[in-house]
Scaffold this motif. Structure first.
Motif, PDB file in Angstrom:
ATOM      1  N   SER A 124       0.832  -1.212   0.000  1.00 53.86           N
ATOM      2  CA  SER A 124       0.000   0.000   0.000  1.00 53.86           C
ATOM      3  C   SER A 124       0.862   1.255   0.000  1.00 53.86           C
ATOM      4  O   SER A 124       0.487   2.265  -0.587  1.00 53.86           O
ATOM      5  CB  SER A 124      -1.021   0.003   1.136  1.00 53.86           C
ATOM      6  OG  SER A 124      -0.398   0.078   2.376  1.00 53.86           O
ATOM      7  N   VAL A 128       0.846   4.568  -2.956  1.00 56.09           N
ATOM      8  CA  VAL A 128       0.398   5.920  -2.623  1.00 56.09           C
ATOM      9  C   VAL A 128       0.832   6.898  -3.724  1.00 56.09           C
ATOM     10  O   VAL A 128       1.936   6.782  -4.254  1.00 56.09           O
ATOM     11  CB  VAL A 128       1.014   6.326  -1.250  1.00 56.09           C
ATOM     12  CG1 VAL A 128       0.969   7.813  -1.034  1.00 56.09           C
ATOM     13  CG2 VAL A 128       0.298   5.598  -0.124  1.00 56.09           C
ATOM     14  N   ASN A 215      -5.978   7.342   7.655  1.00 57.48           N
ATOM     15  CA  ASN A 215      -6.705   7.411   6.382  1.00 57.48           C
ATOM     16  C   ASN A 215      -5.734   7.891   5.304  1.00 57.48           C
ATOM     17  O   ASN A 215      -4.581   8.195   5.600  1.00 57.48           O
ATOM     18  CB  ASN A 215      -7.941   8.312   6.500  1.00 57.48           C
ATOM     19  CG  ASN A 215      -7.568   9.738   6.862  1.00 57.48           C
ATOM     20  OD1 ASN A 215      -6.529  10.251   6.424  1.00 57.48           O
ATOM     21  ND2 ASN A 215      -8.406  10.384   7.657  1.00 57.48           N
ATOM     22  N   SER A 216      -6.196   7.956   4.054  1.00 60.75           N
ATOM     23  CA  SER A 216      -5.220   8.195   2.984  1.00 60.75           C
ATOM     24  C   SER A 216      -4.595   9.594   3.078  1.00 60.75           C
ATOM     25  O   SER A 216      -3.415   9.766   2.791  1.00 60.75           O
ATOM     26  CB  SER A 216      -5.848   7.939   1.622  1.00 60.75           C
ATOM     27  OG  SER A 216      -6.785   8.937   1.366  1.00 60.75           O
ATOM     28  N   ARG A 219      -1.920   9.330   5.653  1.00 64.83           N
ATOM     29  CA  ARG A 219      -0.774   8.557   5.153  1.00 64.83           C
ATOM     30  C   ARG A 219       0.146   9.444   4.326  1.00 64.83           C
ATOM     31  O   ARG A 219       1.359   9.409   4.468  1.00 64.83           O
ATOM     32  CB  ARG A 219      -1.249   7.369   4.302  1.00 64.83           C
ATOM     33  CG  ARG A 219      -1.853   6.273   5.135  1.00 64.83           C
ATOM     34  CD  ARG A 219      -2.380   5.147   4.288  1.00 64.83           C
ATOM     35  NE  ARG A 219      -2.966   4.137   5.163  1.00 64.83           N
ATOM     36  CZ  ARG A 219      -3.406   2.973   4.762  1.00 64.83           C
ATOM     37  NH1 ARG A 219      -3.335   2.646   3.476  1.00 64.83           N
ATOM     38  NH2 ARG A 219      -3.919   2.117   5.612  1.00 64.83           N
ATOM     39  N   HIS A 220      -0.466  10.265   3.471  1.00 71.21           N
ATOM     40  CA  HIS A 220       0.329  11.215   2.688  1.00 71.21           C
ATOM     41  C   HIS A 220       1.084  12.145   3.634  1.00 71.21           C
ATOM     42  O   HIS A 220       2.268  12.398   3.456  1.00 71.21           O
ATOM     43  CB  HIS A 220      -0.574  12.047   1.767  1.00 71.21           C
ATOM     44  CG  HIS A 220      -1.099  11.269   0.600  1.00 71.21           C
ATOM     45  ND1 HIS A 220      -1.415  11.859  -0.604  1.00 71.21           N
ATOM     46  CD2 HIS A 220      -1.350   9.963   0.438  1.00 71.21           C
ATOM     47  CE1 HIS A 220      -1.848  10.926  -1.439  1.00 71.21           C
ATOM     48  NE2 HIS A 220      -1.820   9.776  -0.830  1.00 71.21           N
ATOM     49  N   GLU A 260      -1.069  16.975  -4.578  1.00 69.29           N
ATOM     50  CA  GLU A 260      -2.492  16.743  -4.802  1.00 69.29           C
ATOM     51  C   GLU A 260      -2.899  17.321  -6.156  1.00 69.29           C
ATOM     52  O   GLU A 260      -3.615  16.688  -6.934  1.00 69.29           O
ATOM     53  CB  GLU A 260      -3.274  17.405  -3.670  1.00 69.29           C
ATOM     54  CG  GLU A 260      -4.706  16.963  -3.560  1.00 69.29           C
ATOM     55  CD  GLU A 260      -5.479  17.842  -2.581  1.00 69.29           C
ATOM     56  OE1 GLU A 260      -6.680  18.011  -2.769  1.00 69.29           O
ATOM     57  OE2 GLU A 260      -4.835  18.392  -1.653  1.00 69.29           O
TER      58      GLU A 260
END
Ligand code: ZN
Length: 280
Positions: A124, A128, A215-216, A219-220, A260
């Motif tokens: 995972s 990312v 959450n994602s 994680r970032h 992003e």
């Protein structure tokens, strides 16, 4: 992992795994009520009981029943992270590994929020959408491949092993990437609570557990923070420039925003060619 409740002041109602029973201890399918953030808001500290009226306003009765089954302590104990799957509530390595084993064998989703195995963490992590340099740094962090002072000392290099950022602890990977006040402040400002690594859990496993709970977006944030912290640390070591939390934080936030935007651009397909406009 989960929480054993003391004062409830370190546990977020909505994002920490603190409930007994299924769903890995997380509250599922409820919209967040911003009037209540910490578990301590749900406890009447005078009587050491749950505020049942508040609970009934927030949750369905079966969930309230679950809350009330959690014993509370009259003395103001600290909240503690414990291994949820051991009956005693205390982490033991055997039950931890057993769980990871079972996890590997079953992808049926039986353990909803149970820890990712390390191999699943890496798949995972590599998936990312962040630049390769950030992911490679994270891979180094996980494997303890950074040239921290503790690692240099282990290679018999004569160095002072004190953390260059806080000056108060030995600089090993767990310290510089997780437990140092500098990184704690940066992560805290981004809504990531830092609990100290459990002494019985190896570093890589610990980070896999941490990662799994995020959450994602978080994680970032964690990965970019680790990357920025390592650069900040090198800047002190090589140039003697002490970083400020404020500057590092704005750099992290700006980088996250930039990545992003790049991702958004990356997934946007070209618009279909519009019919040509012609003068009426
Ligand atoms: Zn430090």
């Amino acid at each position: 992992m989960g929480w054993r409740i003391g004062s409830g002041q370190r546990i977020n109602i909505w994002s920490d795994p603190w409930l007994p029973g299924p769903h890995g201890g997380l509250i599922r399918g409820k919209s967040i009520n911003h009037n209540y953030t910490l578990v301590s808001d749900l406890i009447d500290h005078q009587t050491a009981t749950w505020k049942v009226d508040v609970l009934l306003n927030l949750f369905e009765s079966d969930l309230v029943e679950q809350f009330c089954s959690i014993p509370l302590s009259r003395t103001d104990l600290d909240d503690e992270i414990v291994w949820r799957y051991d009956g005693s509530g205390l982490y033991n390595v055997k039950s931890g590994y057993k769980l990871l084993q079972e996890e590997r064998q079953s992808d049926s989703g039986m353990y909803v929020a149970a820890p990712l195995s390390i191999s699943r963490f890496f798949s995972s992590m590599w998936g990312v959408s962040l630049p390769a340099k950030v992911k490679i740094n994270m891979w180094r962090v996980m494997n303890n491949f950074l040239a921290t002072y503790a690692n240099l000392q282990a290679r018999r290099l004569n160095v002072n092993n004190c953390c260059p950022l806080c000056g108060s602890e030995v600089e090993n990977v767990q310290h510089i990437m997780w437990e140092c006040v500098f990184v704690k402040e940066l992560l805290g400002a981004q809504g990531i609570q830092v609990a100290n690594q459990h002494p019985d859990v190896p570093w890589m496993e610990w980070m896999a557990l941490v990662f799994e709970r995020l959450n994602s977006v978080q994680r970032h944030a964690l990965m970019v923070t680790c990357w920025v912290v390592w650069h900040a640390r090198n800047k002190v070591v090589h140039d003697g420039v002490q970083p400020s939390v404020t500057n590092s934080l704005s750099f992290i936030l700006a980088s996250l925003k930039e990545y992003e935007m790049l991702n958004l651009k990356g997934v946007t397909r070209p618009l279909p060619i519009q019919a040509k406009w012609e003068a009426p």
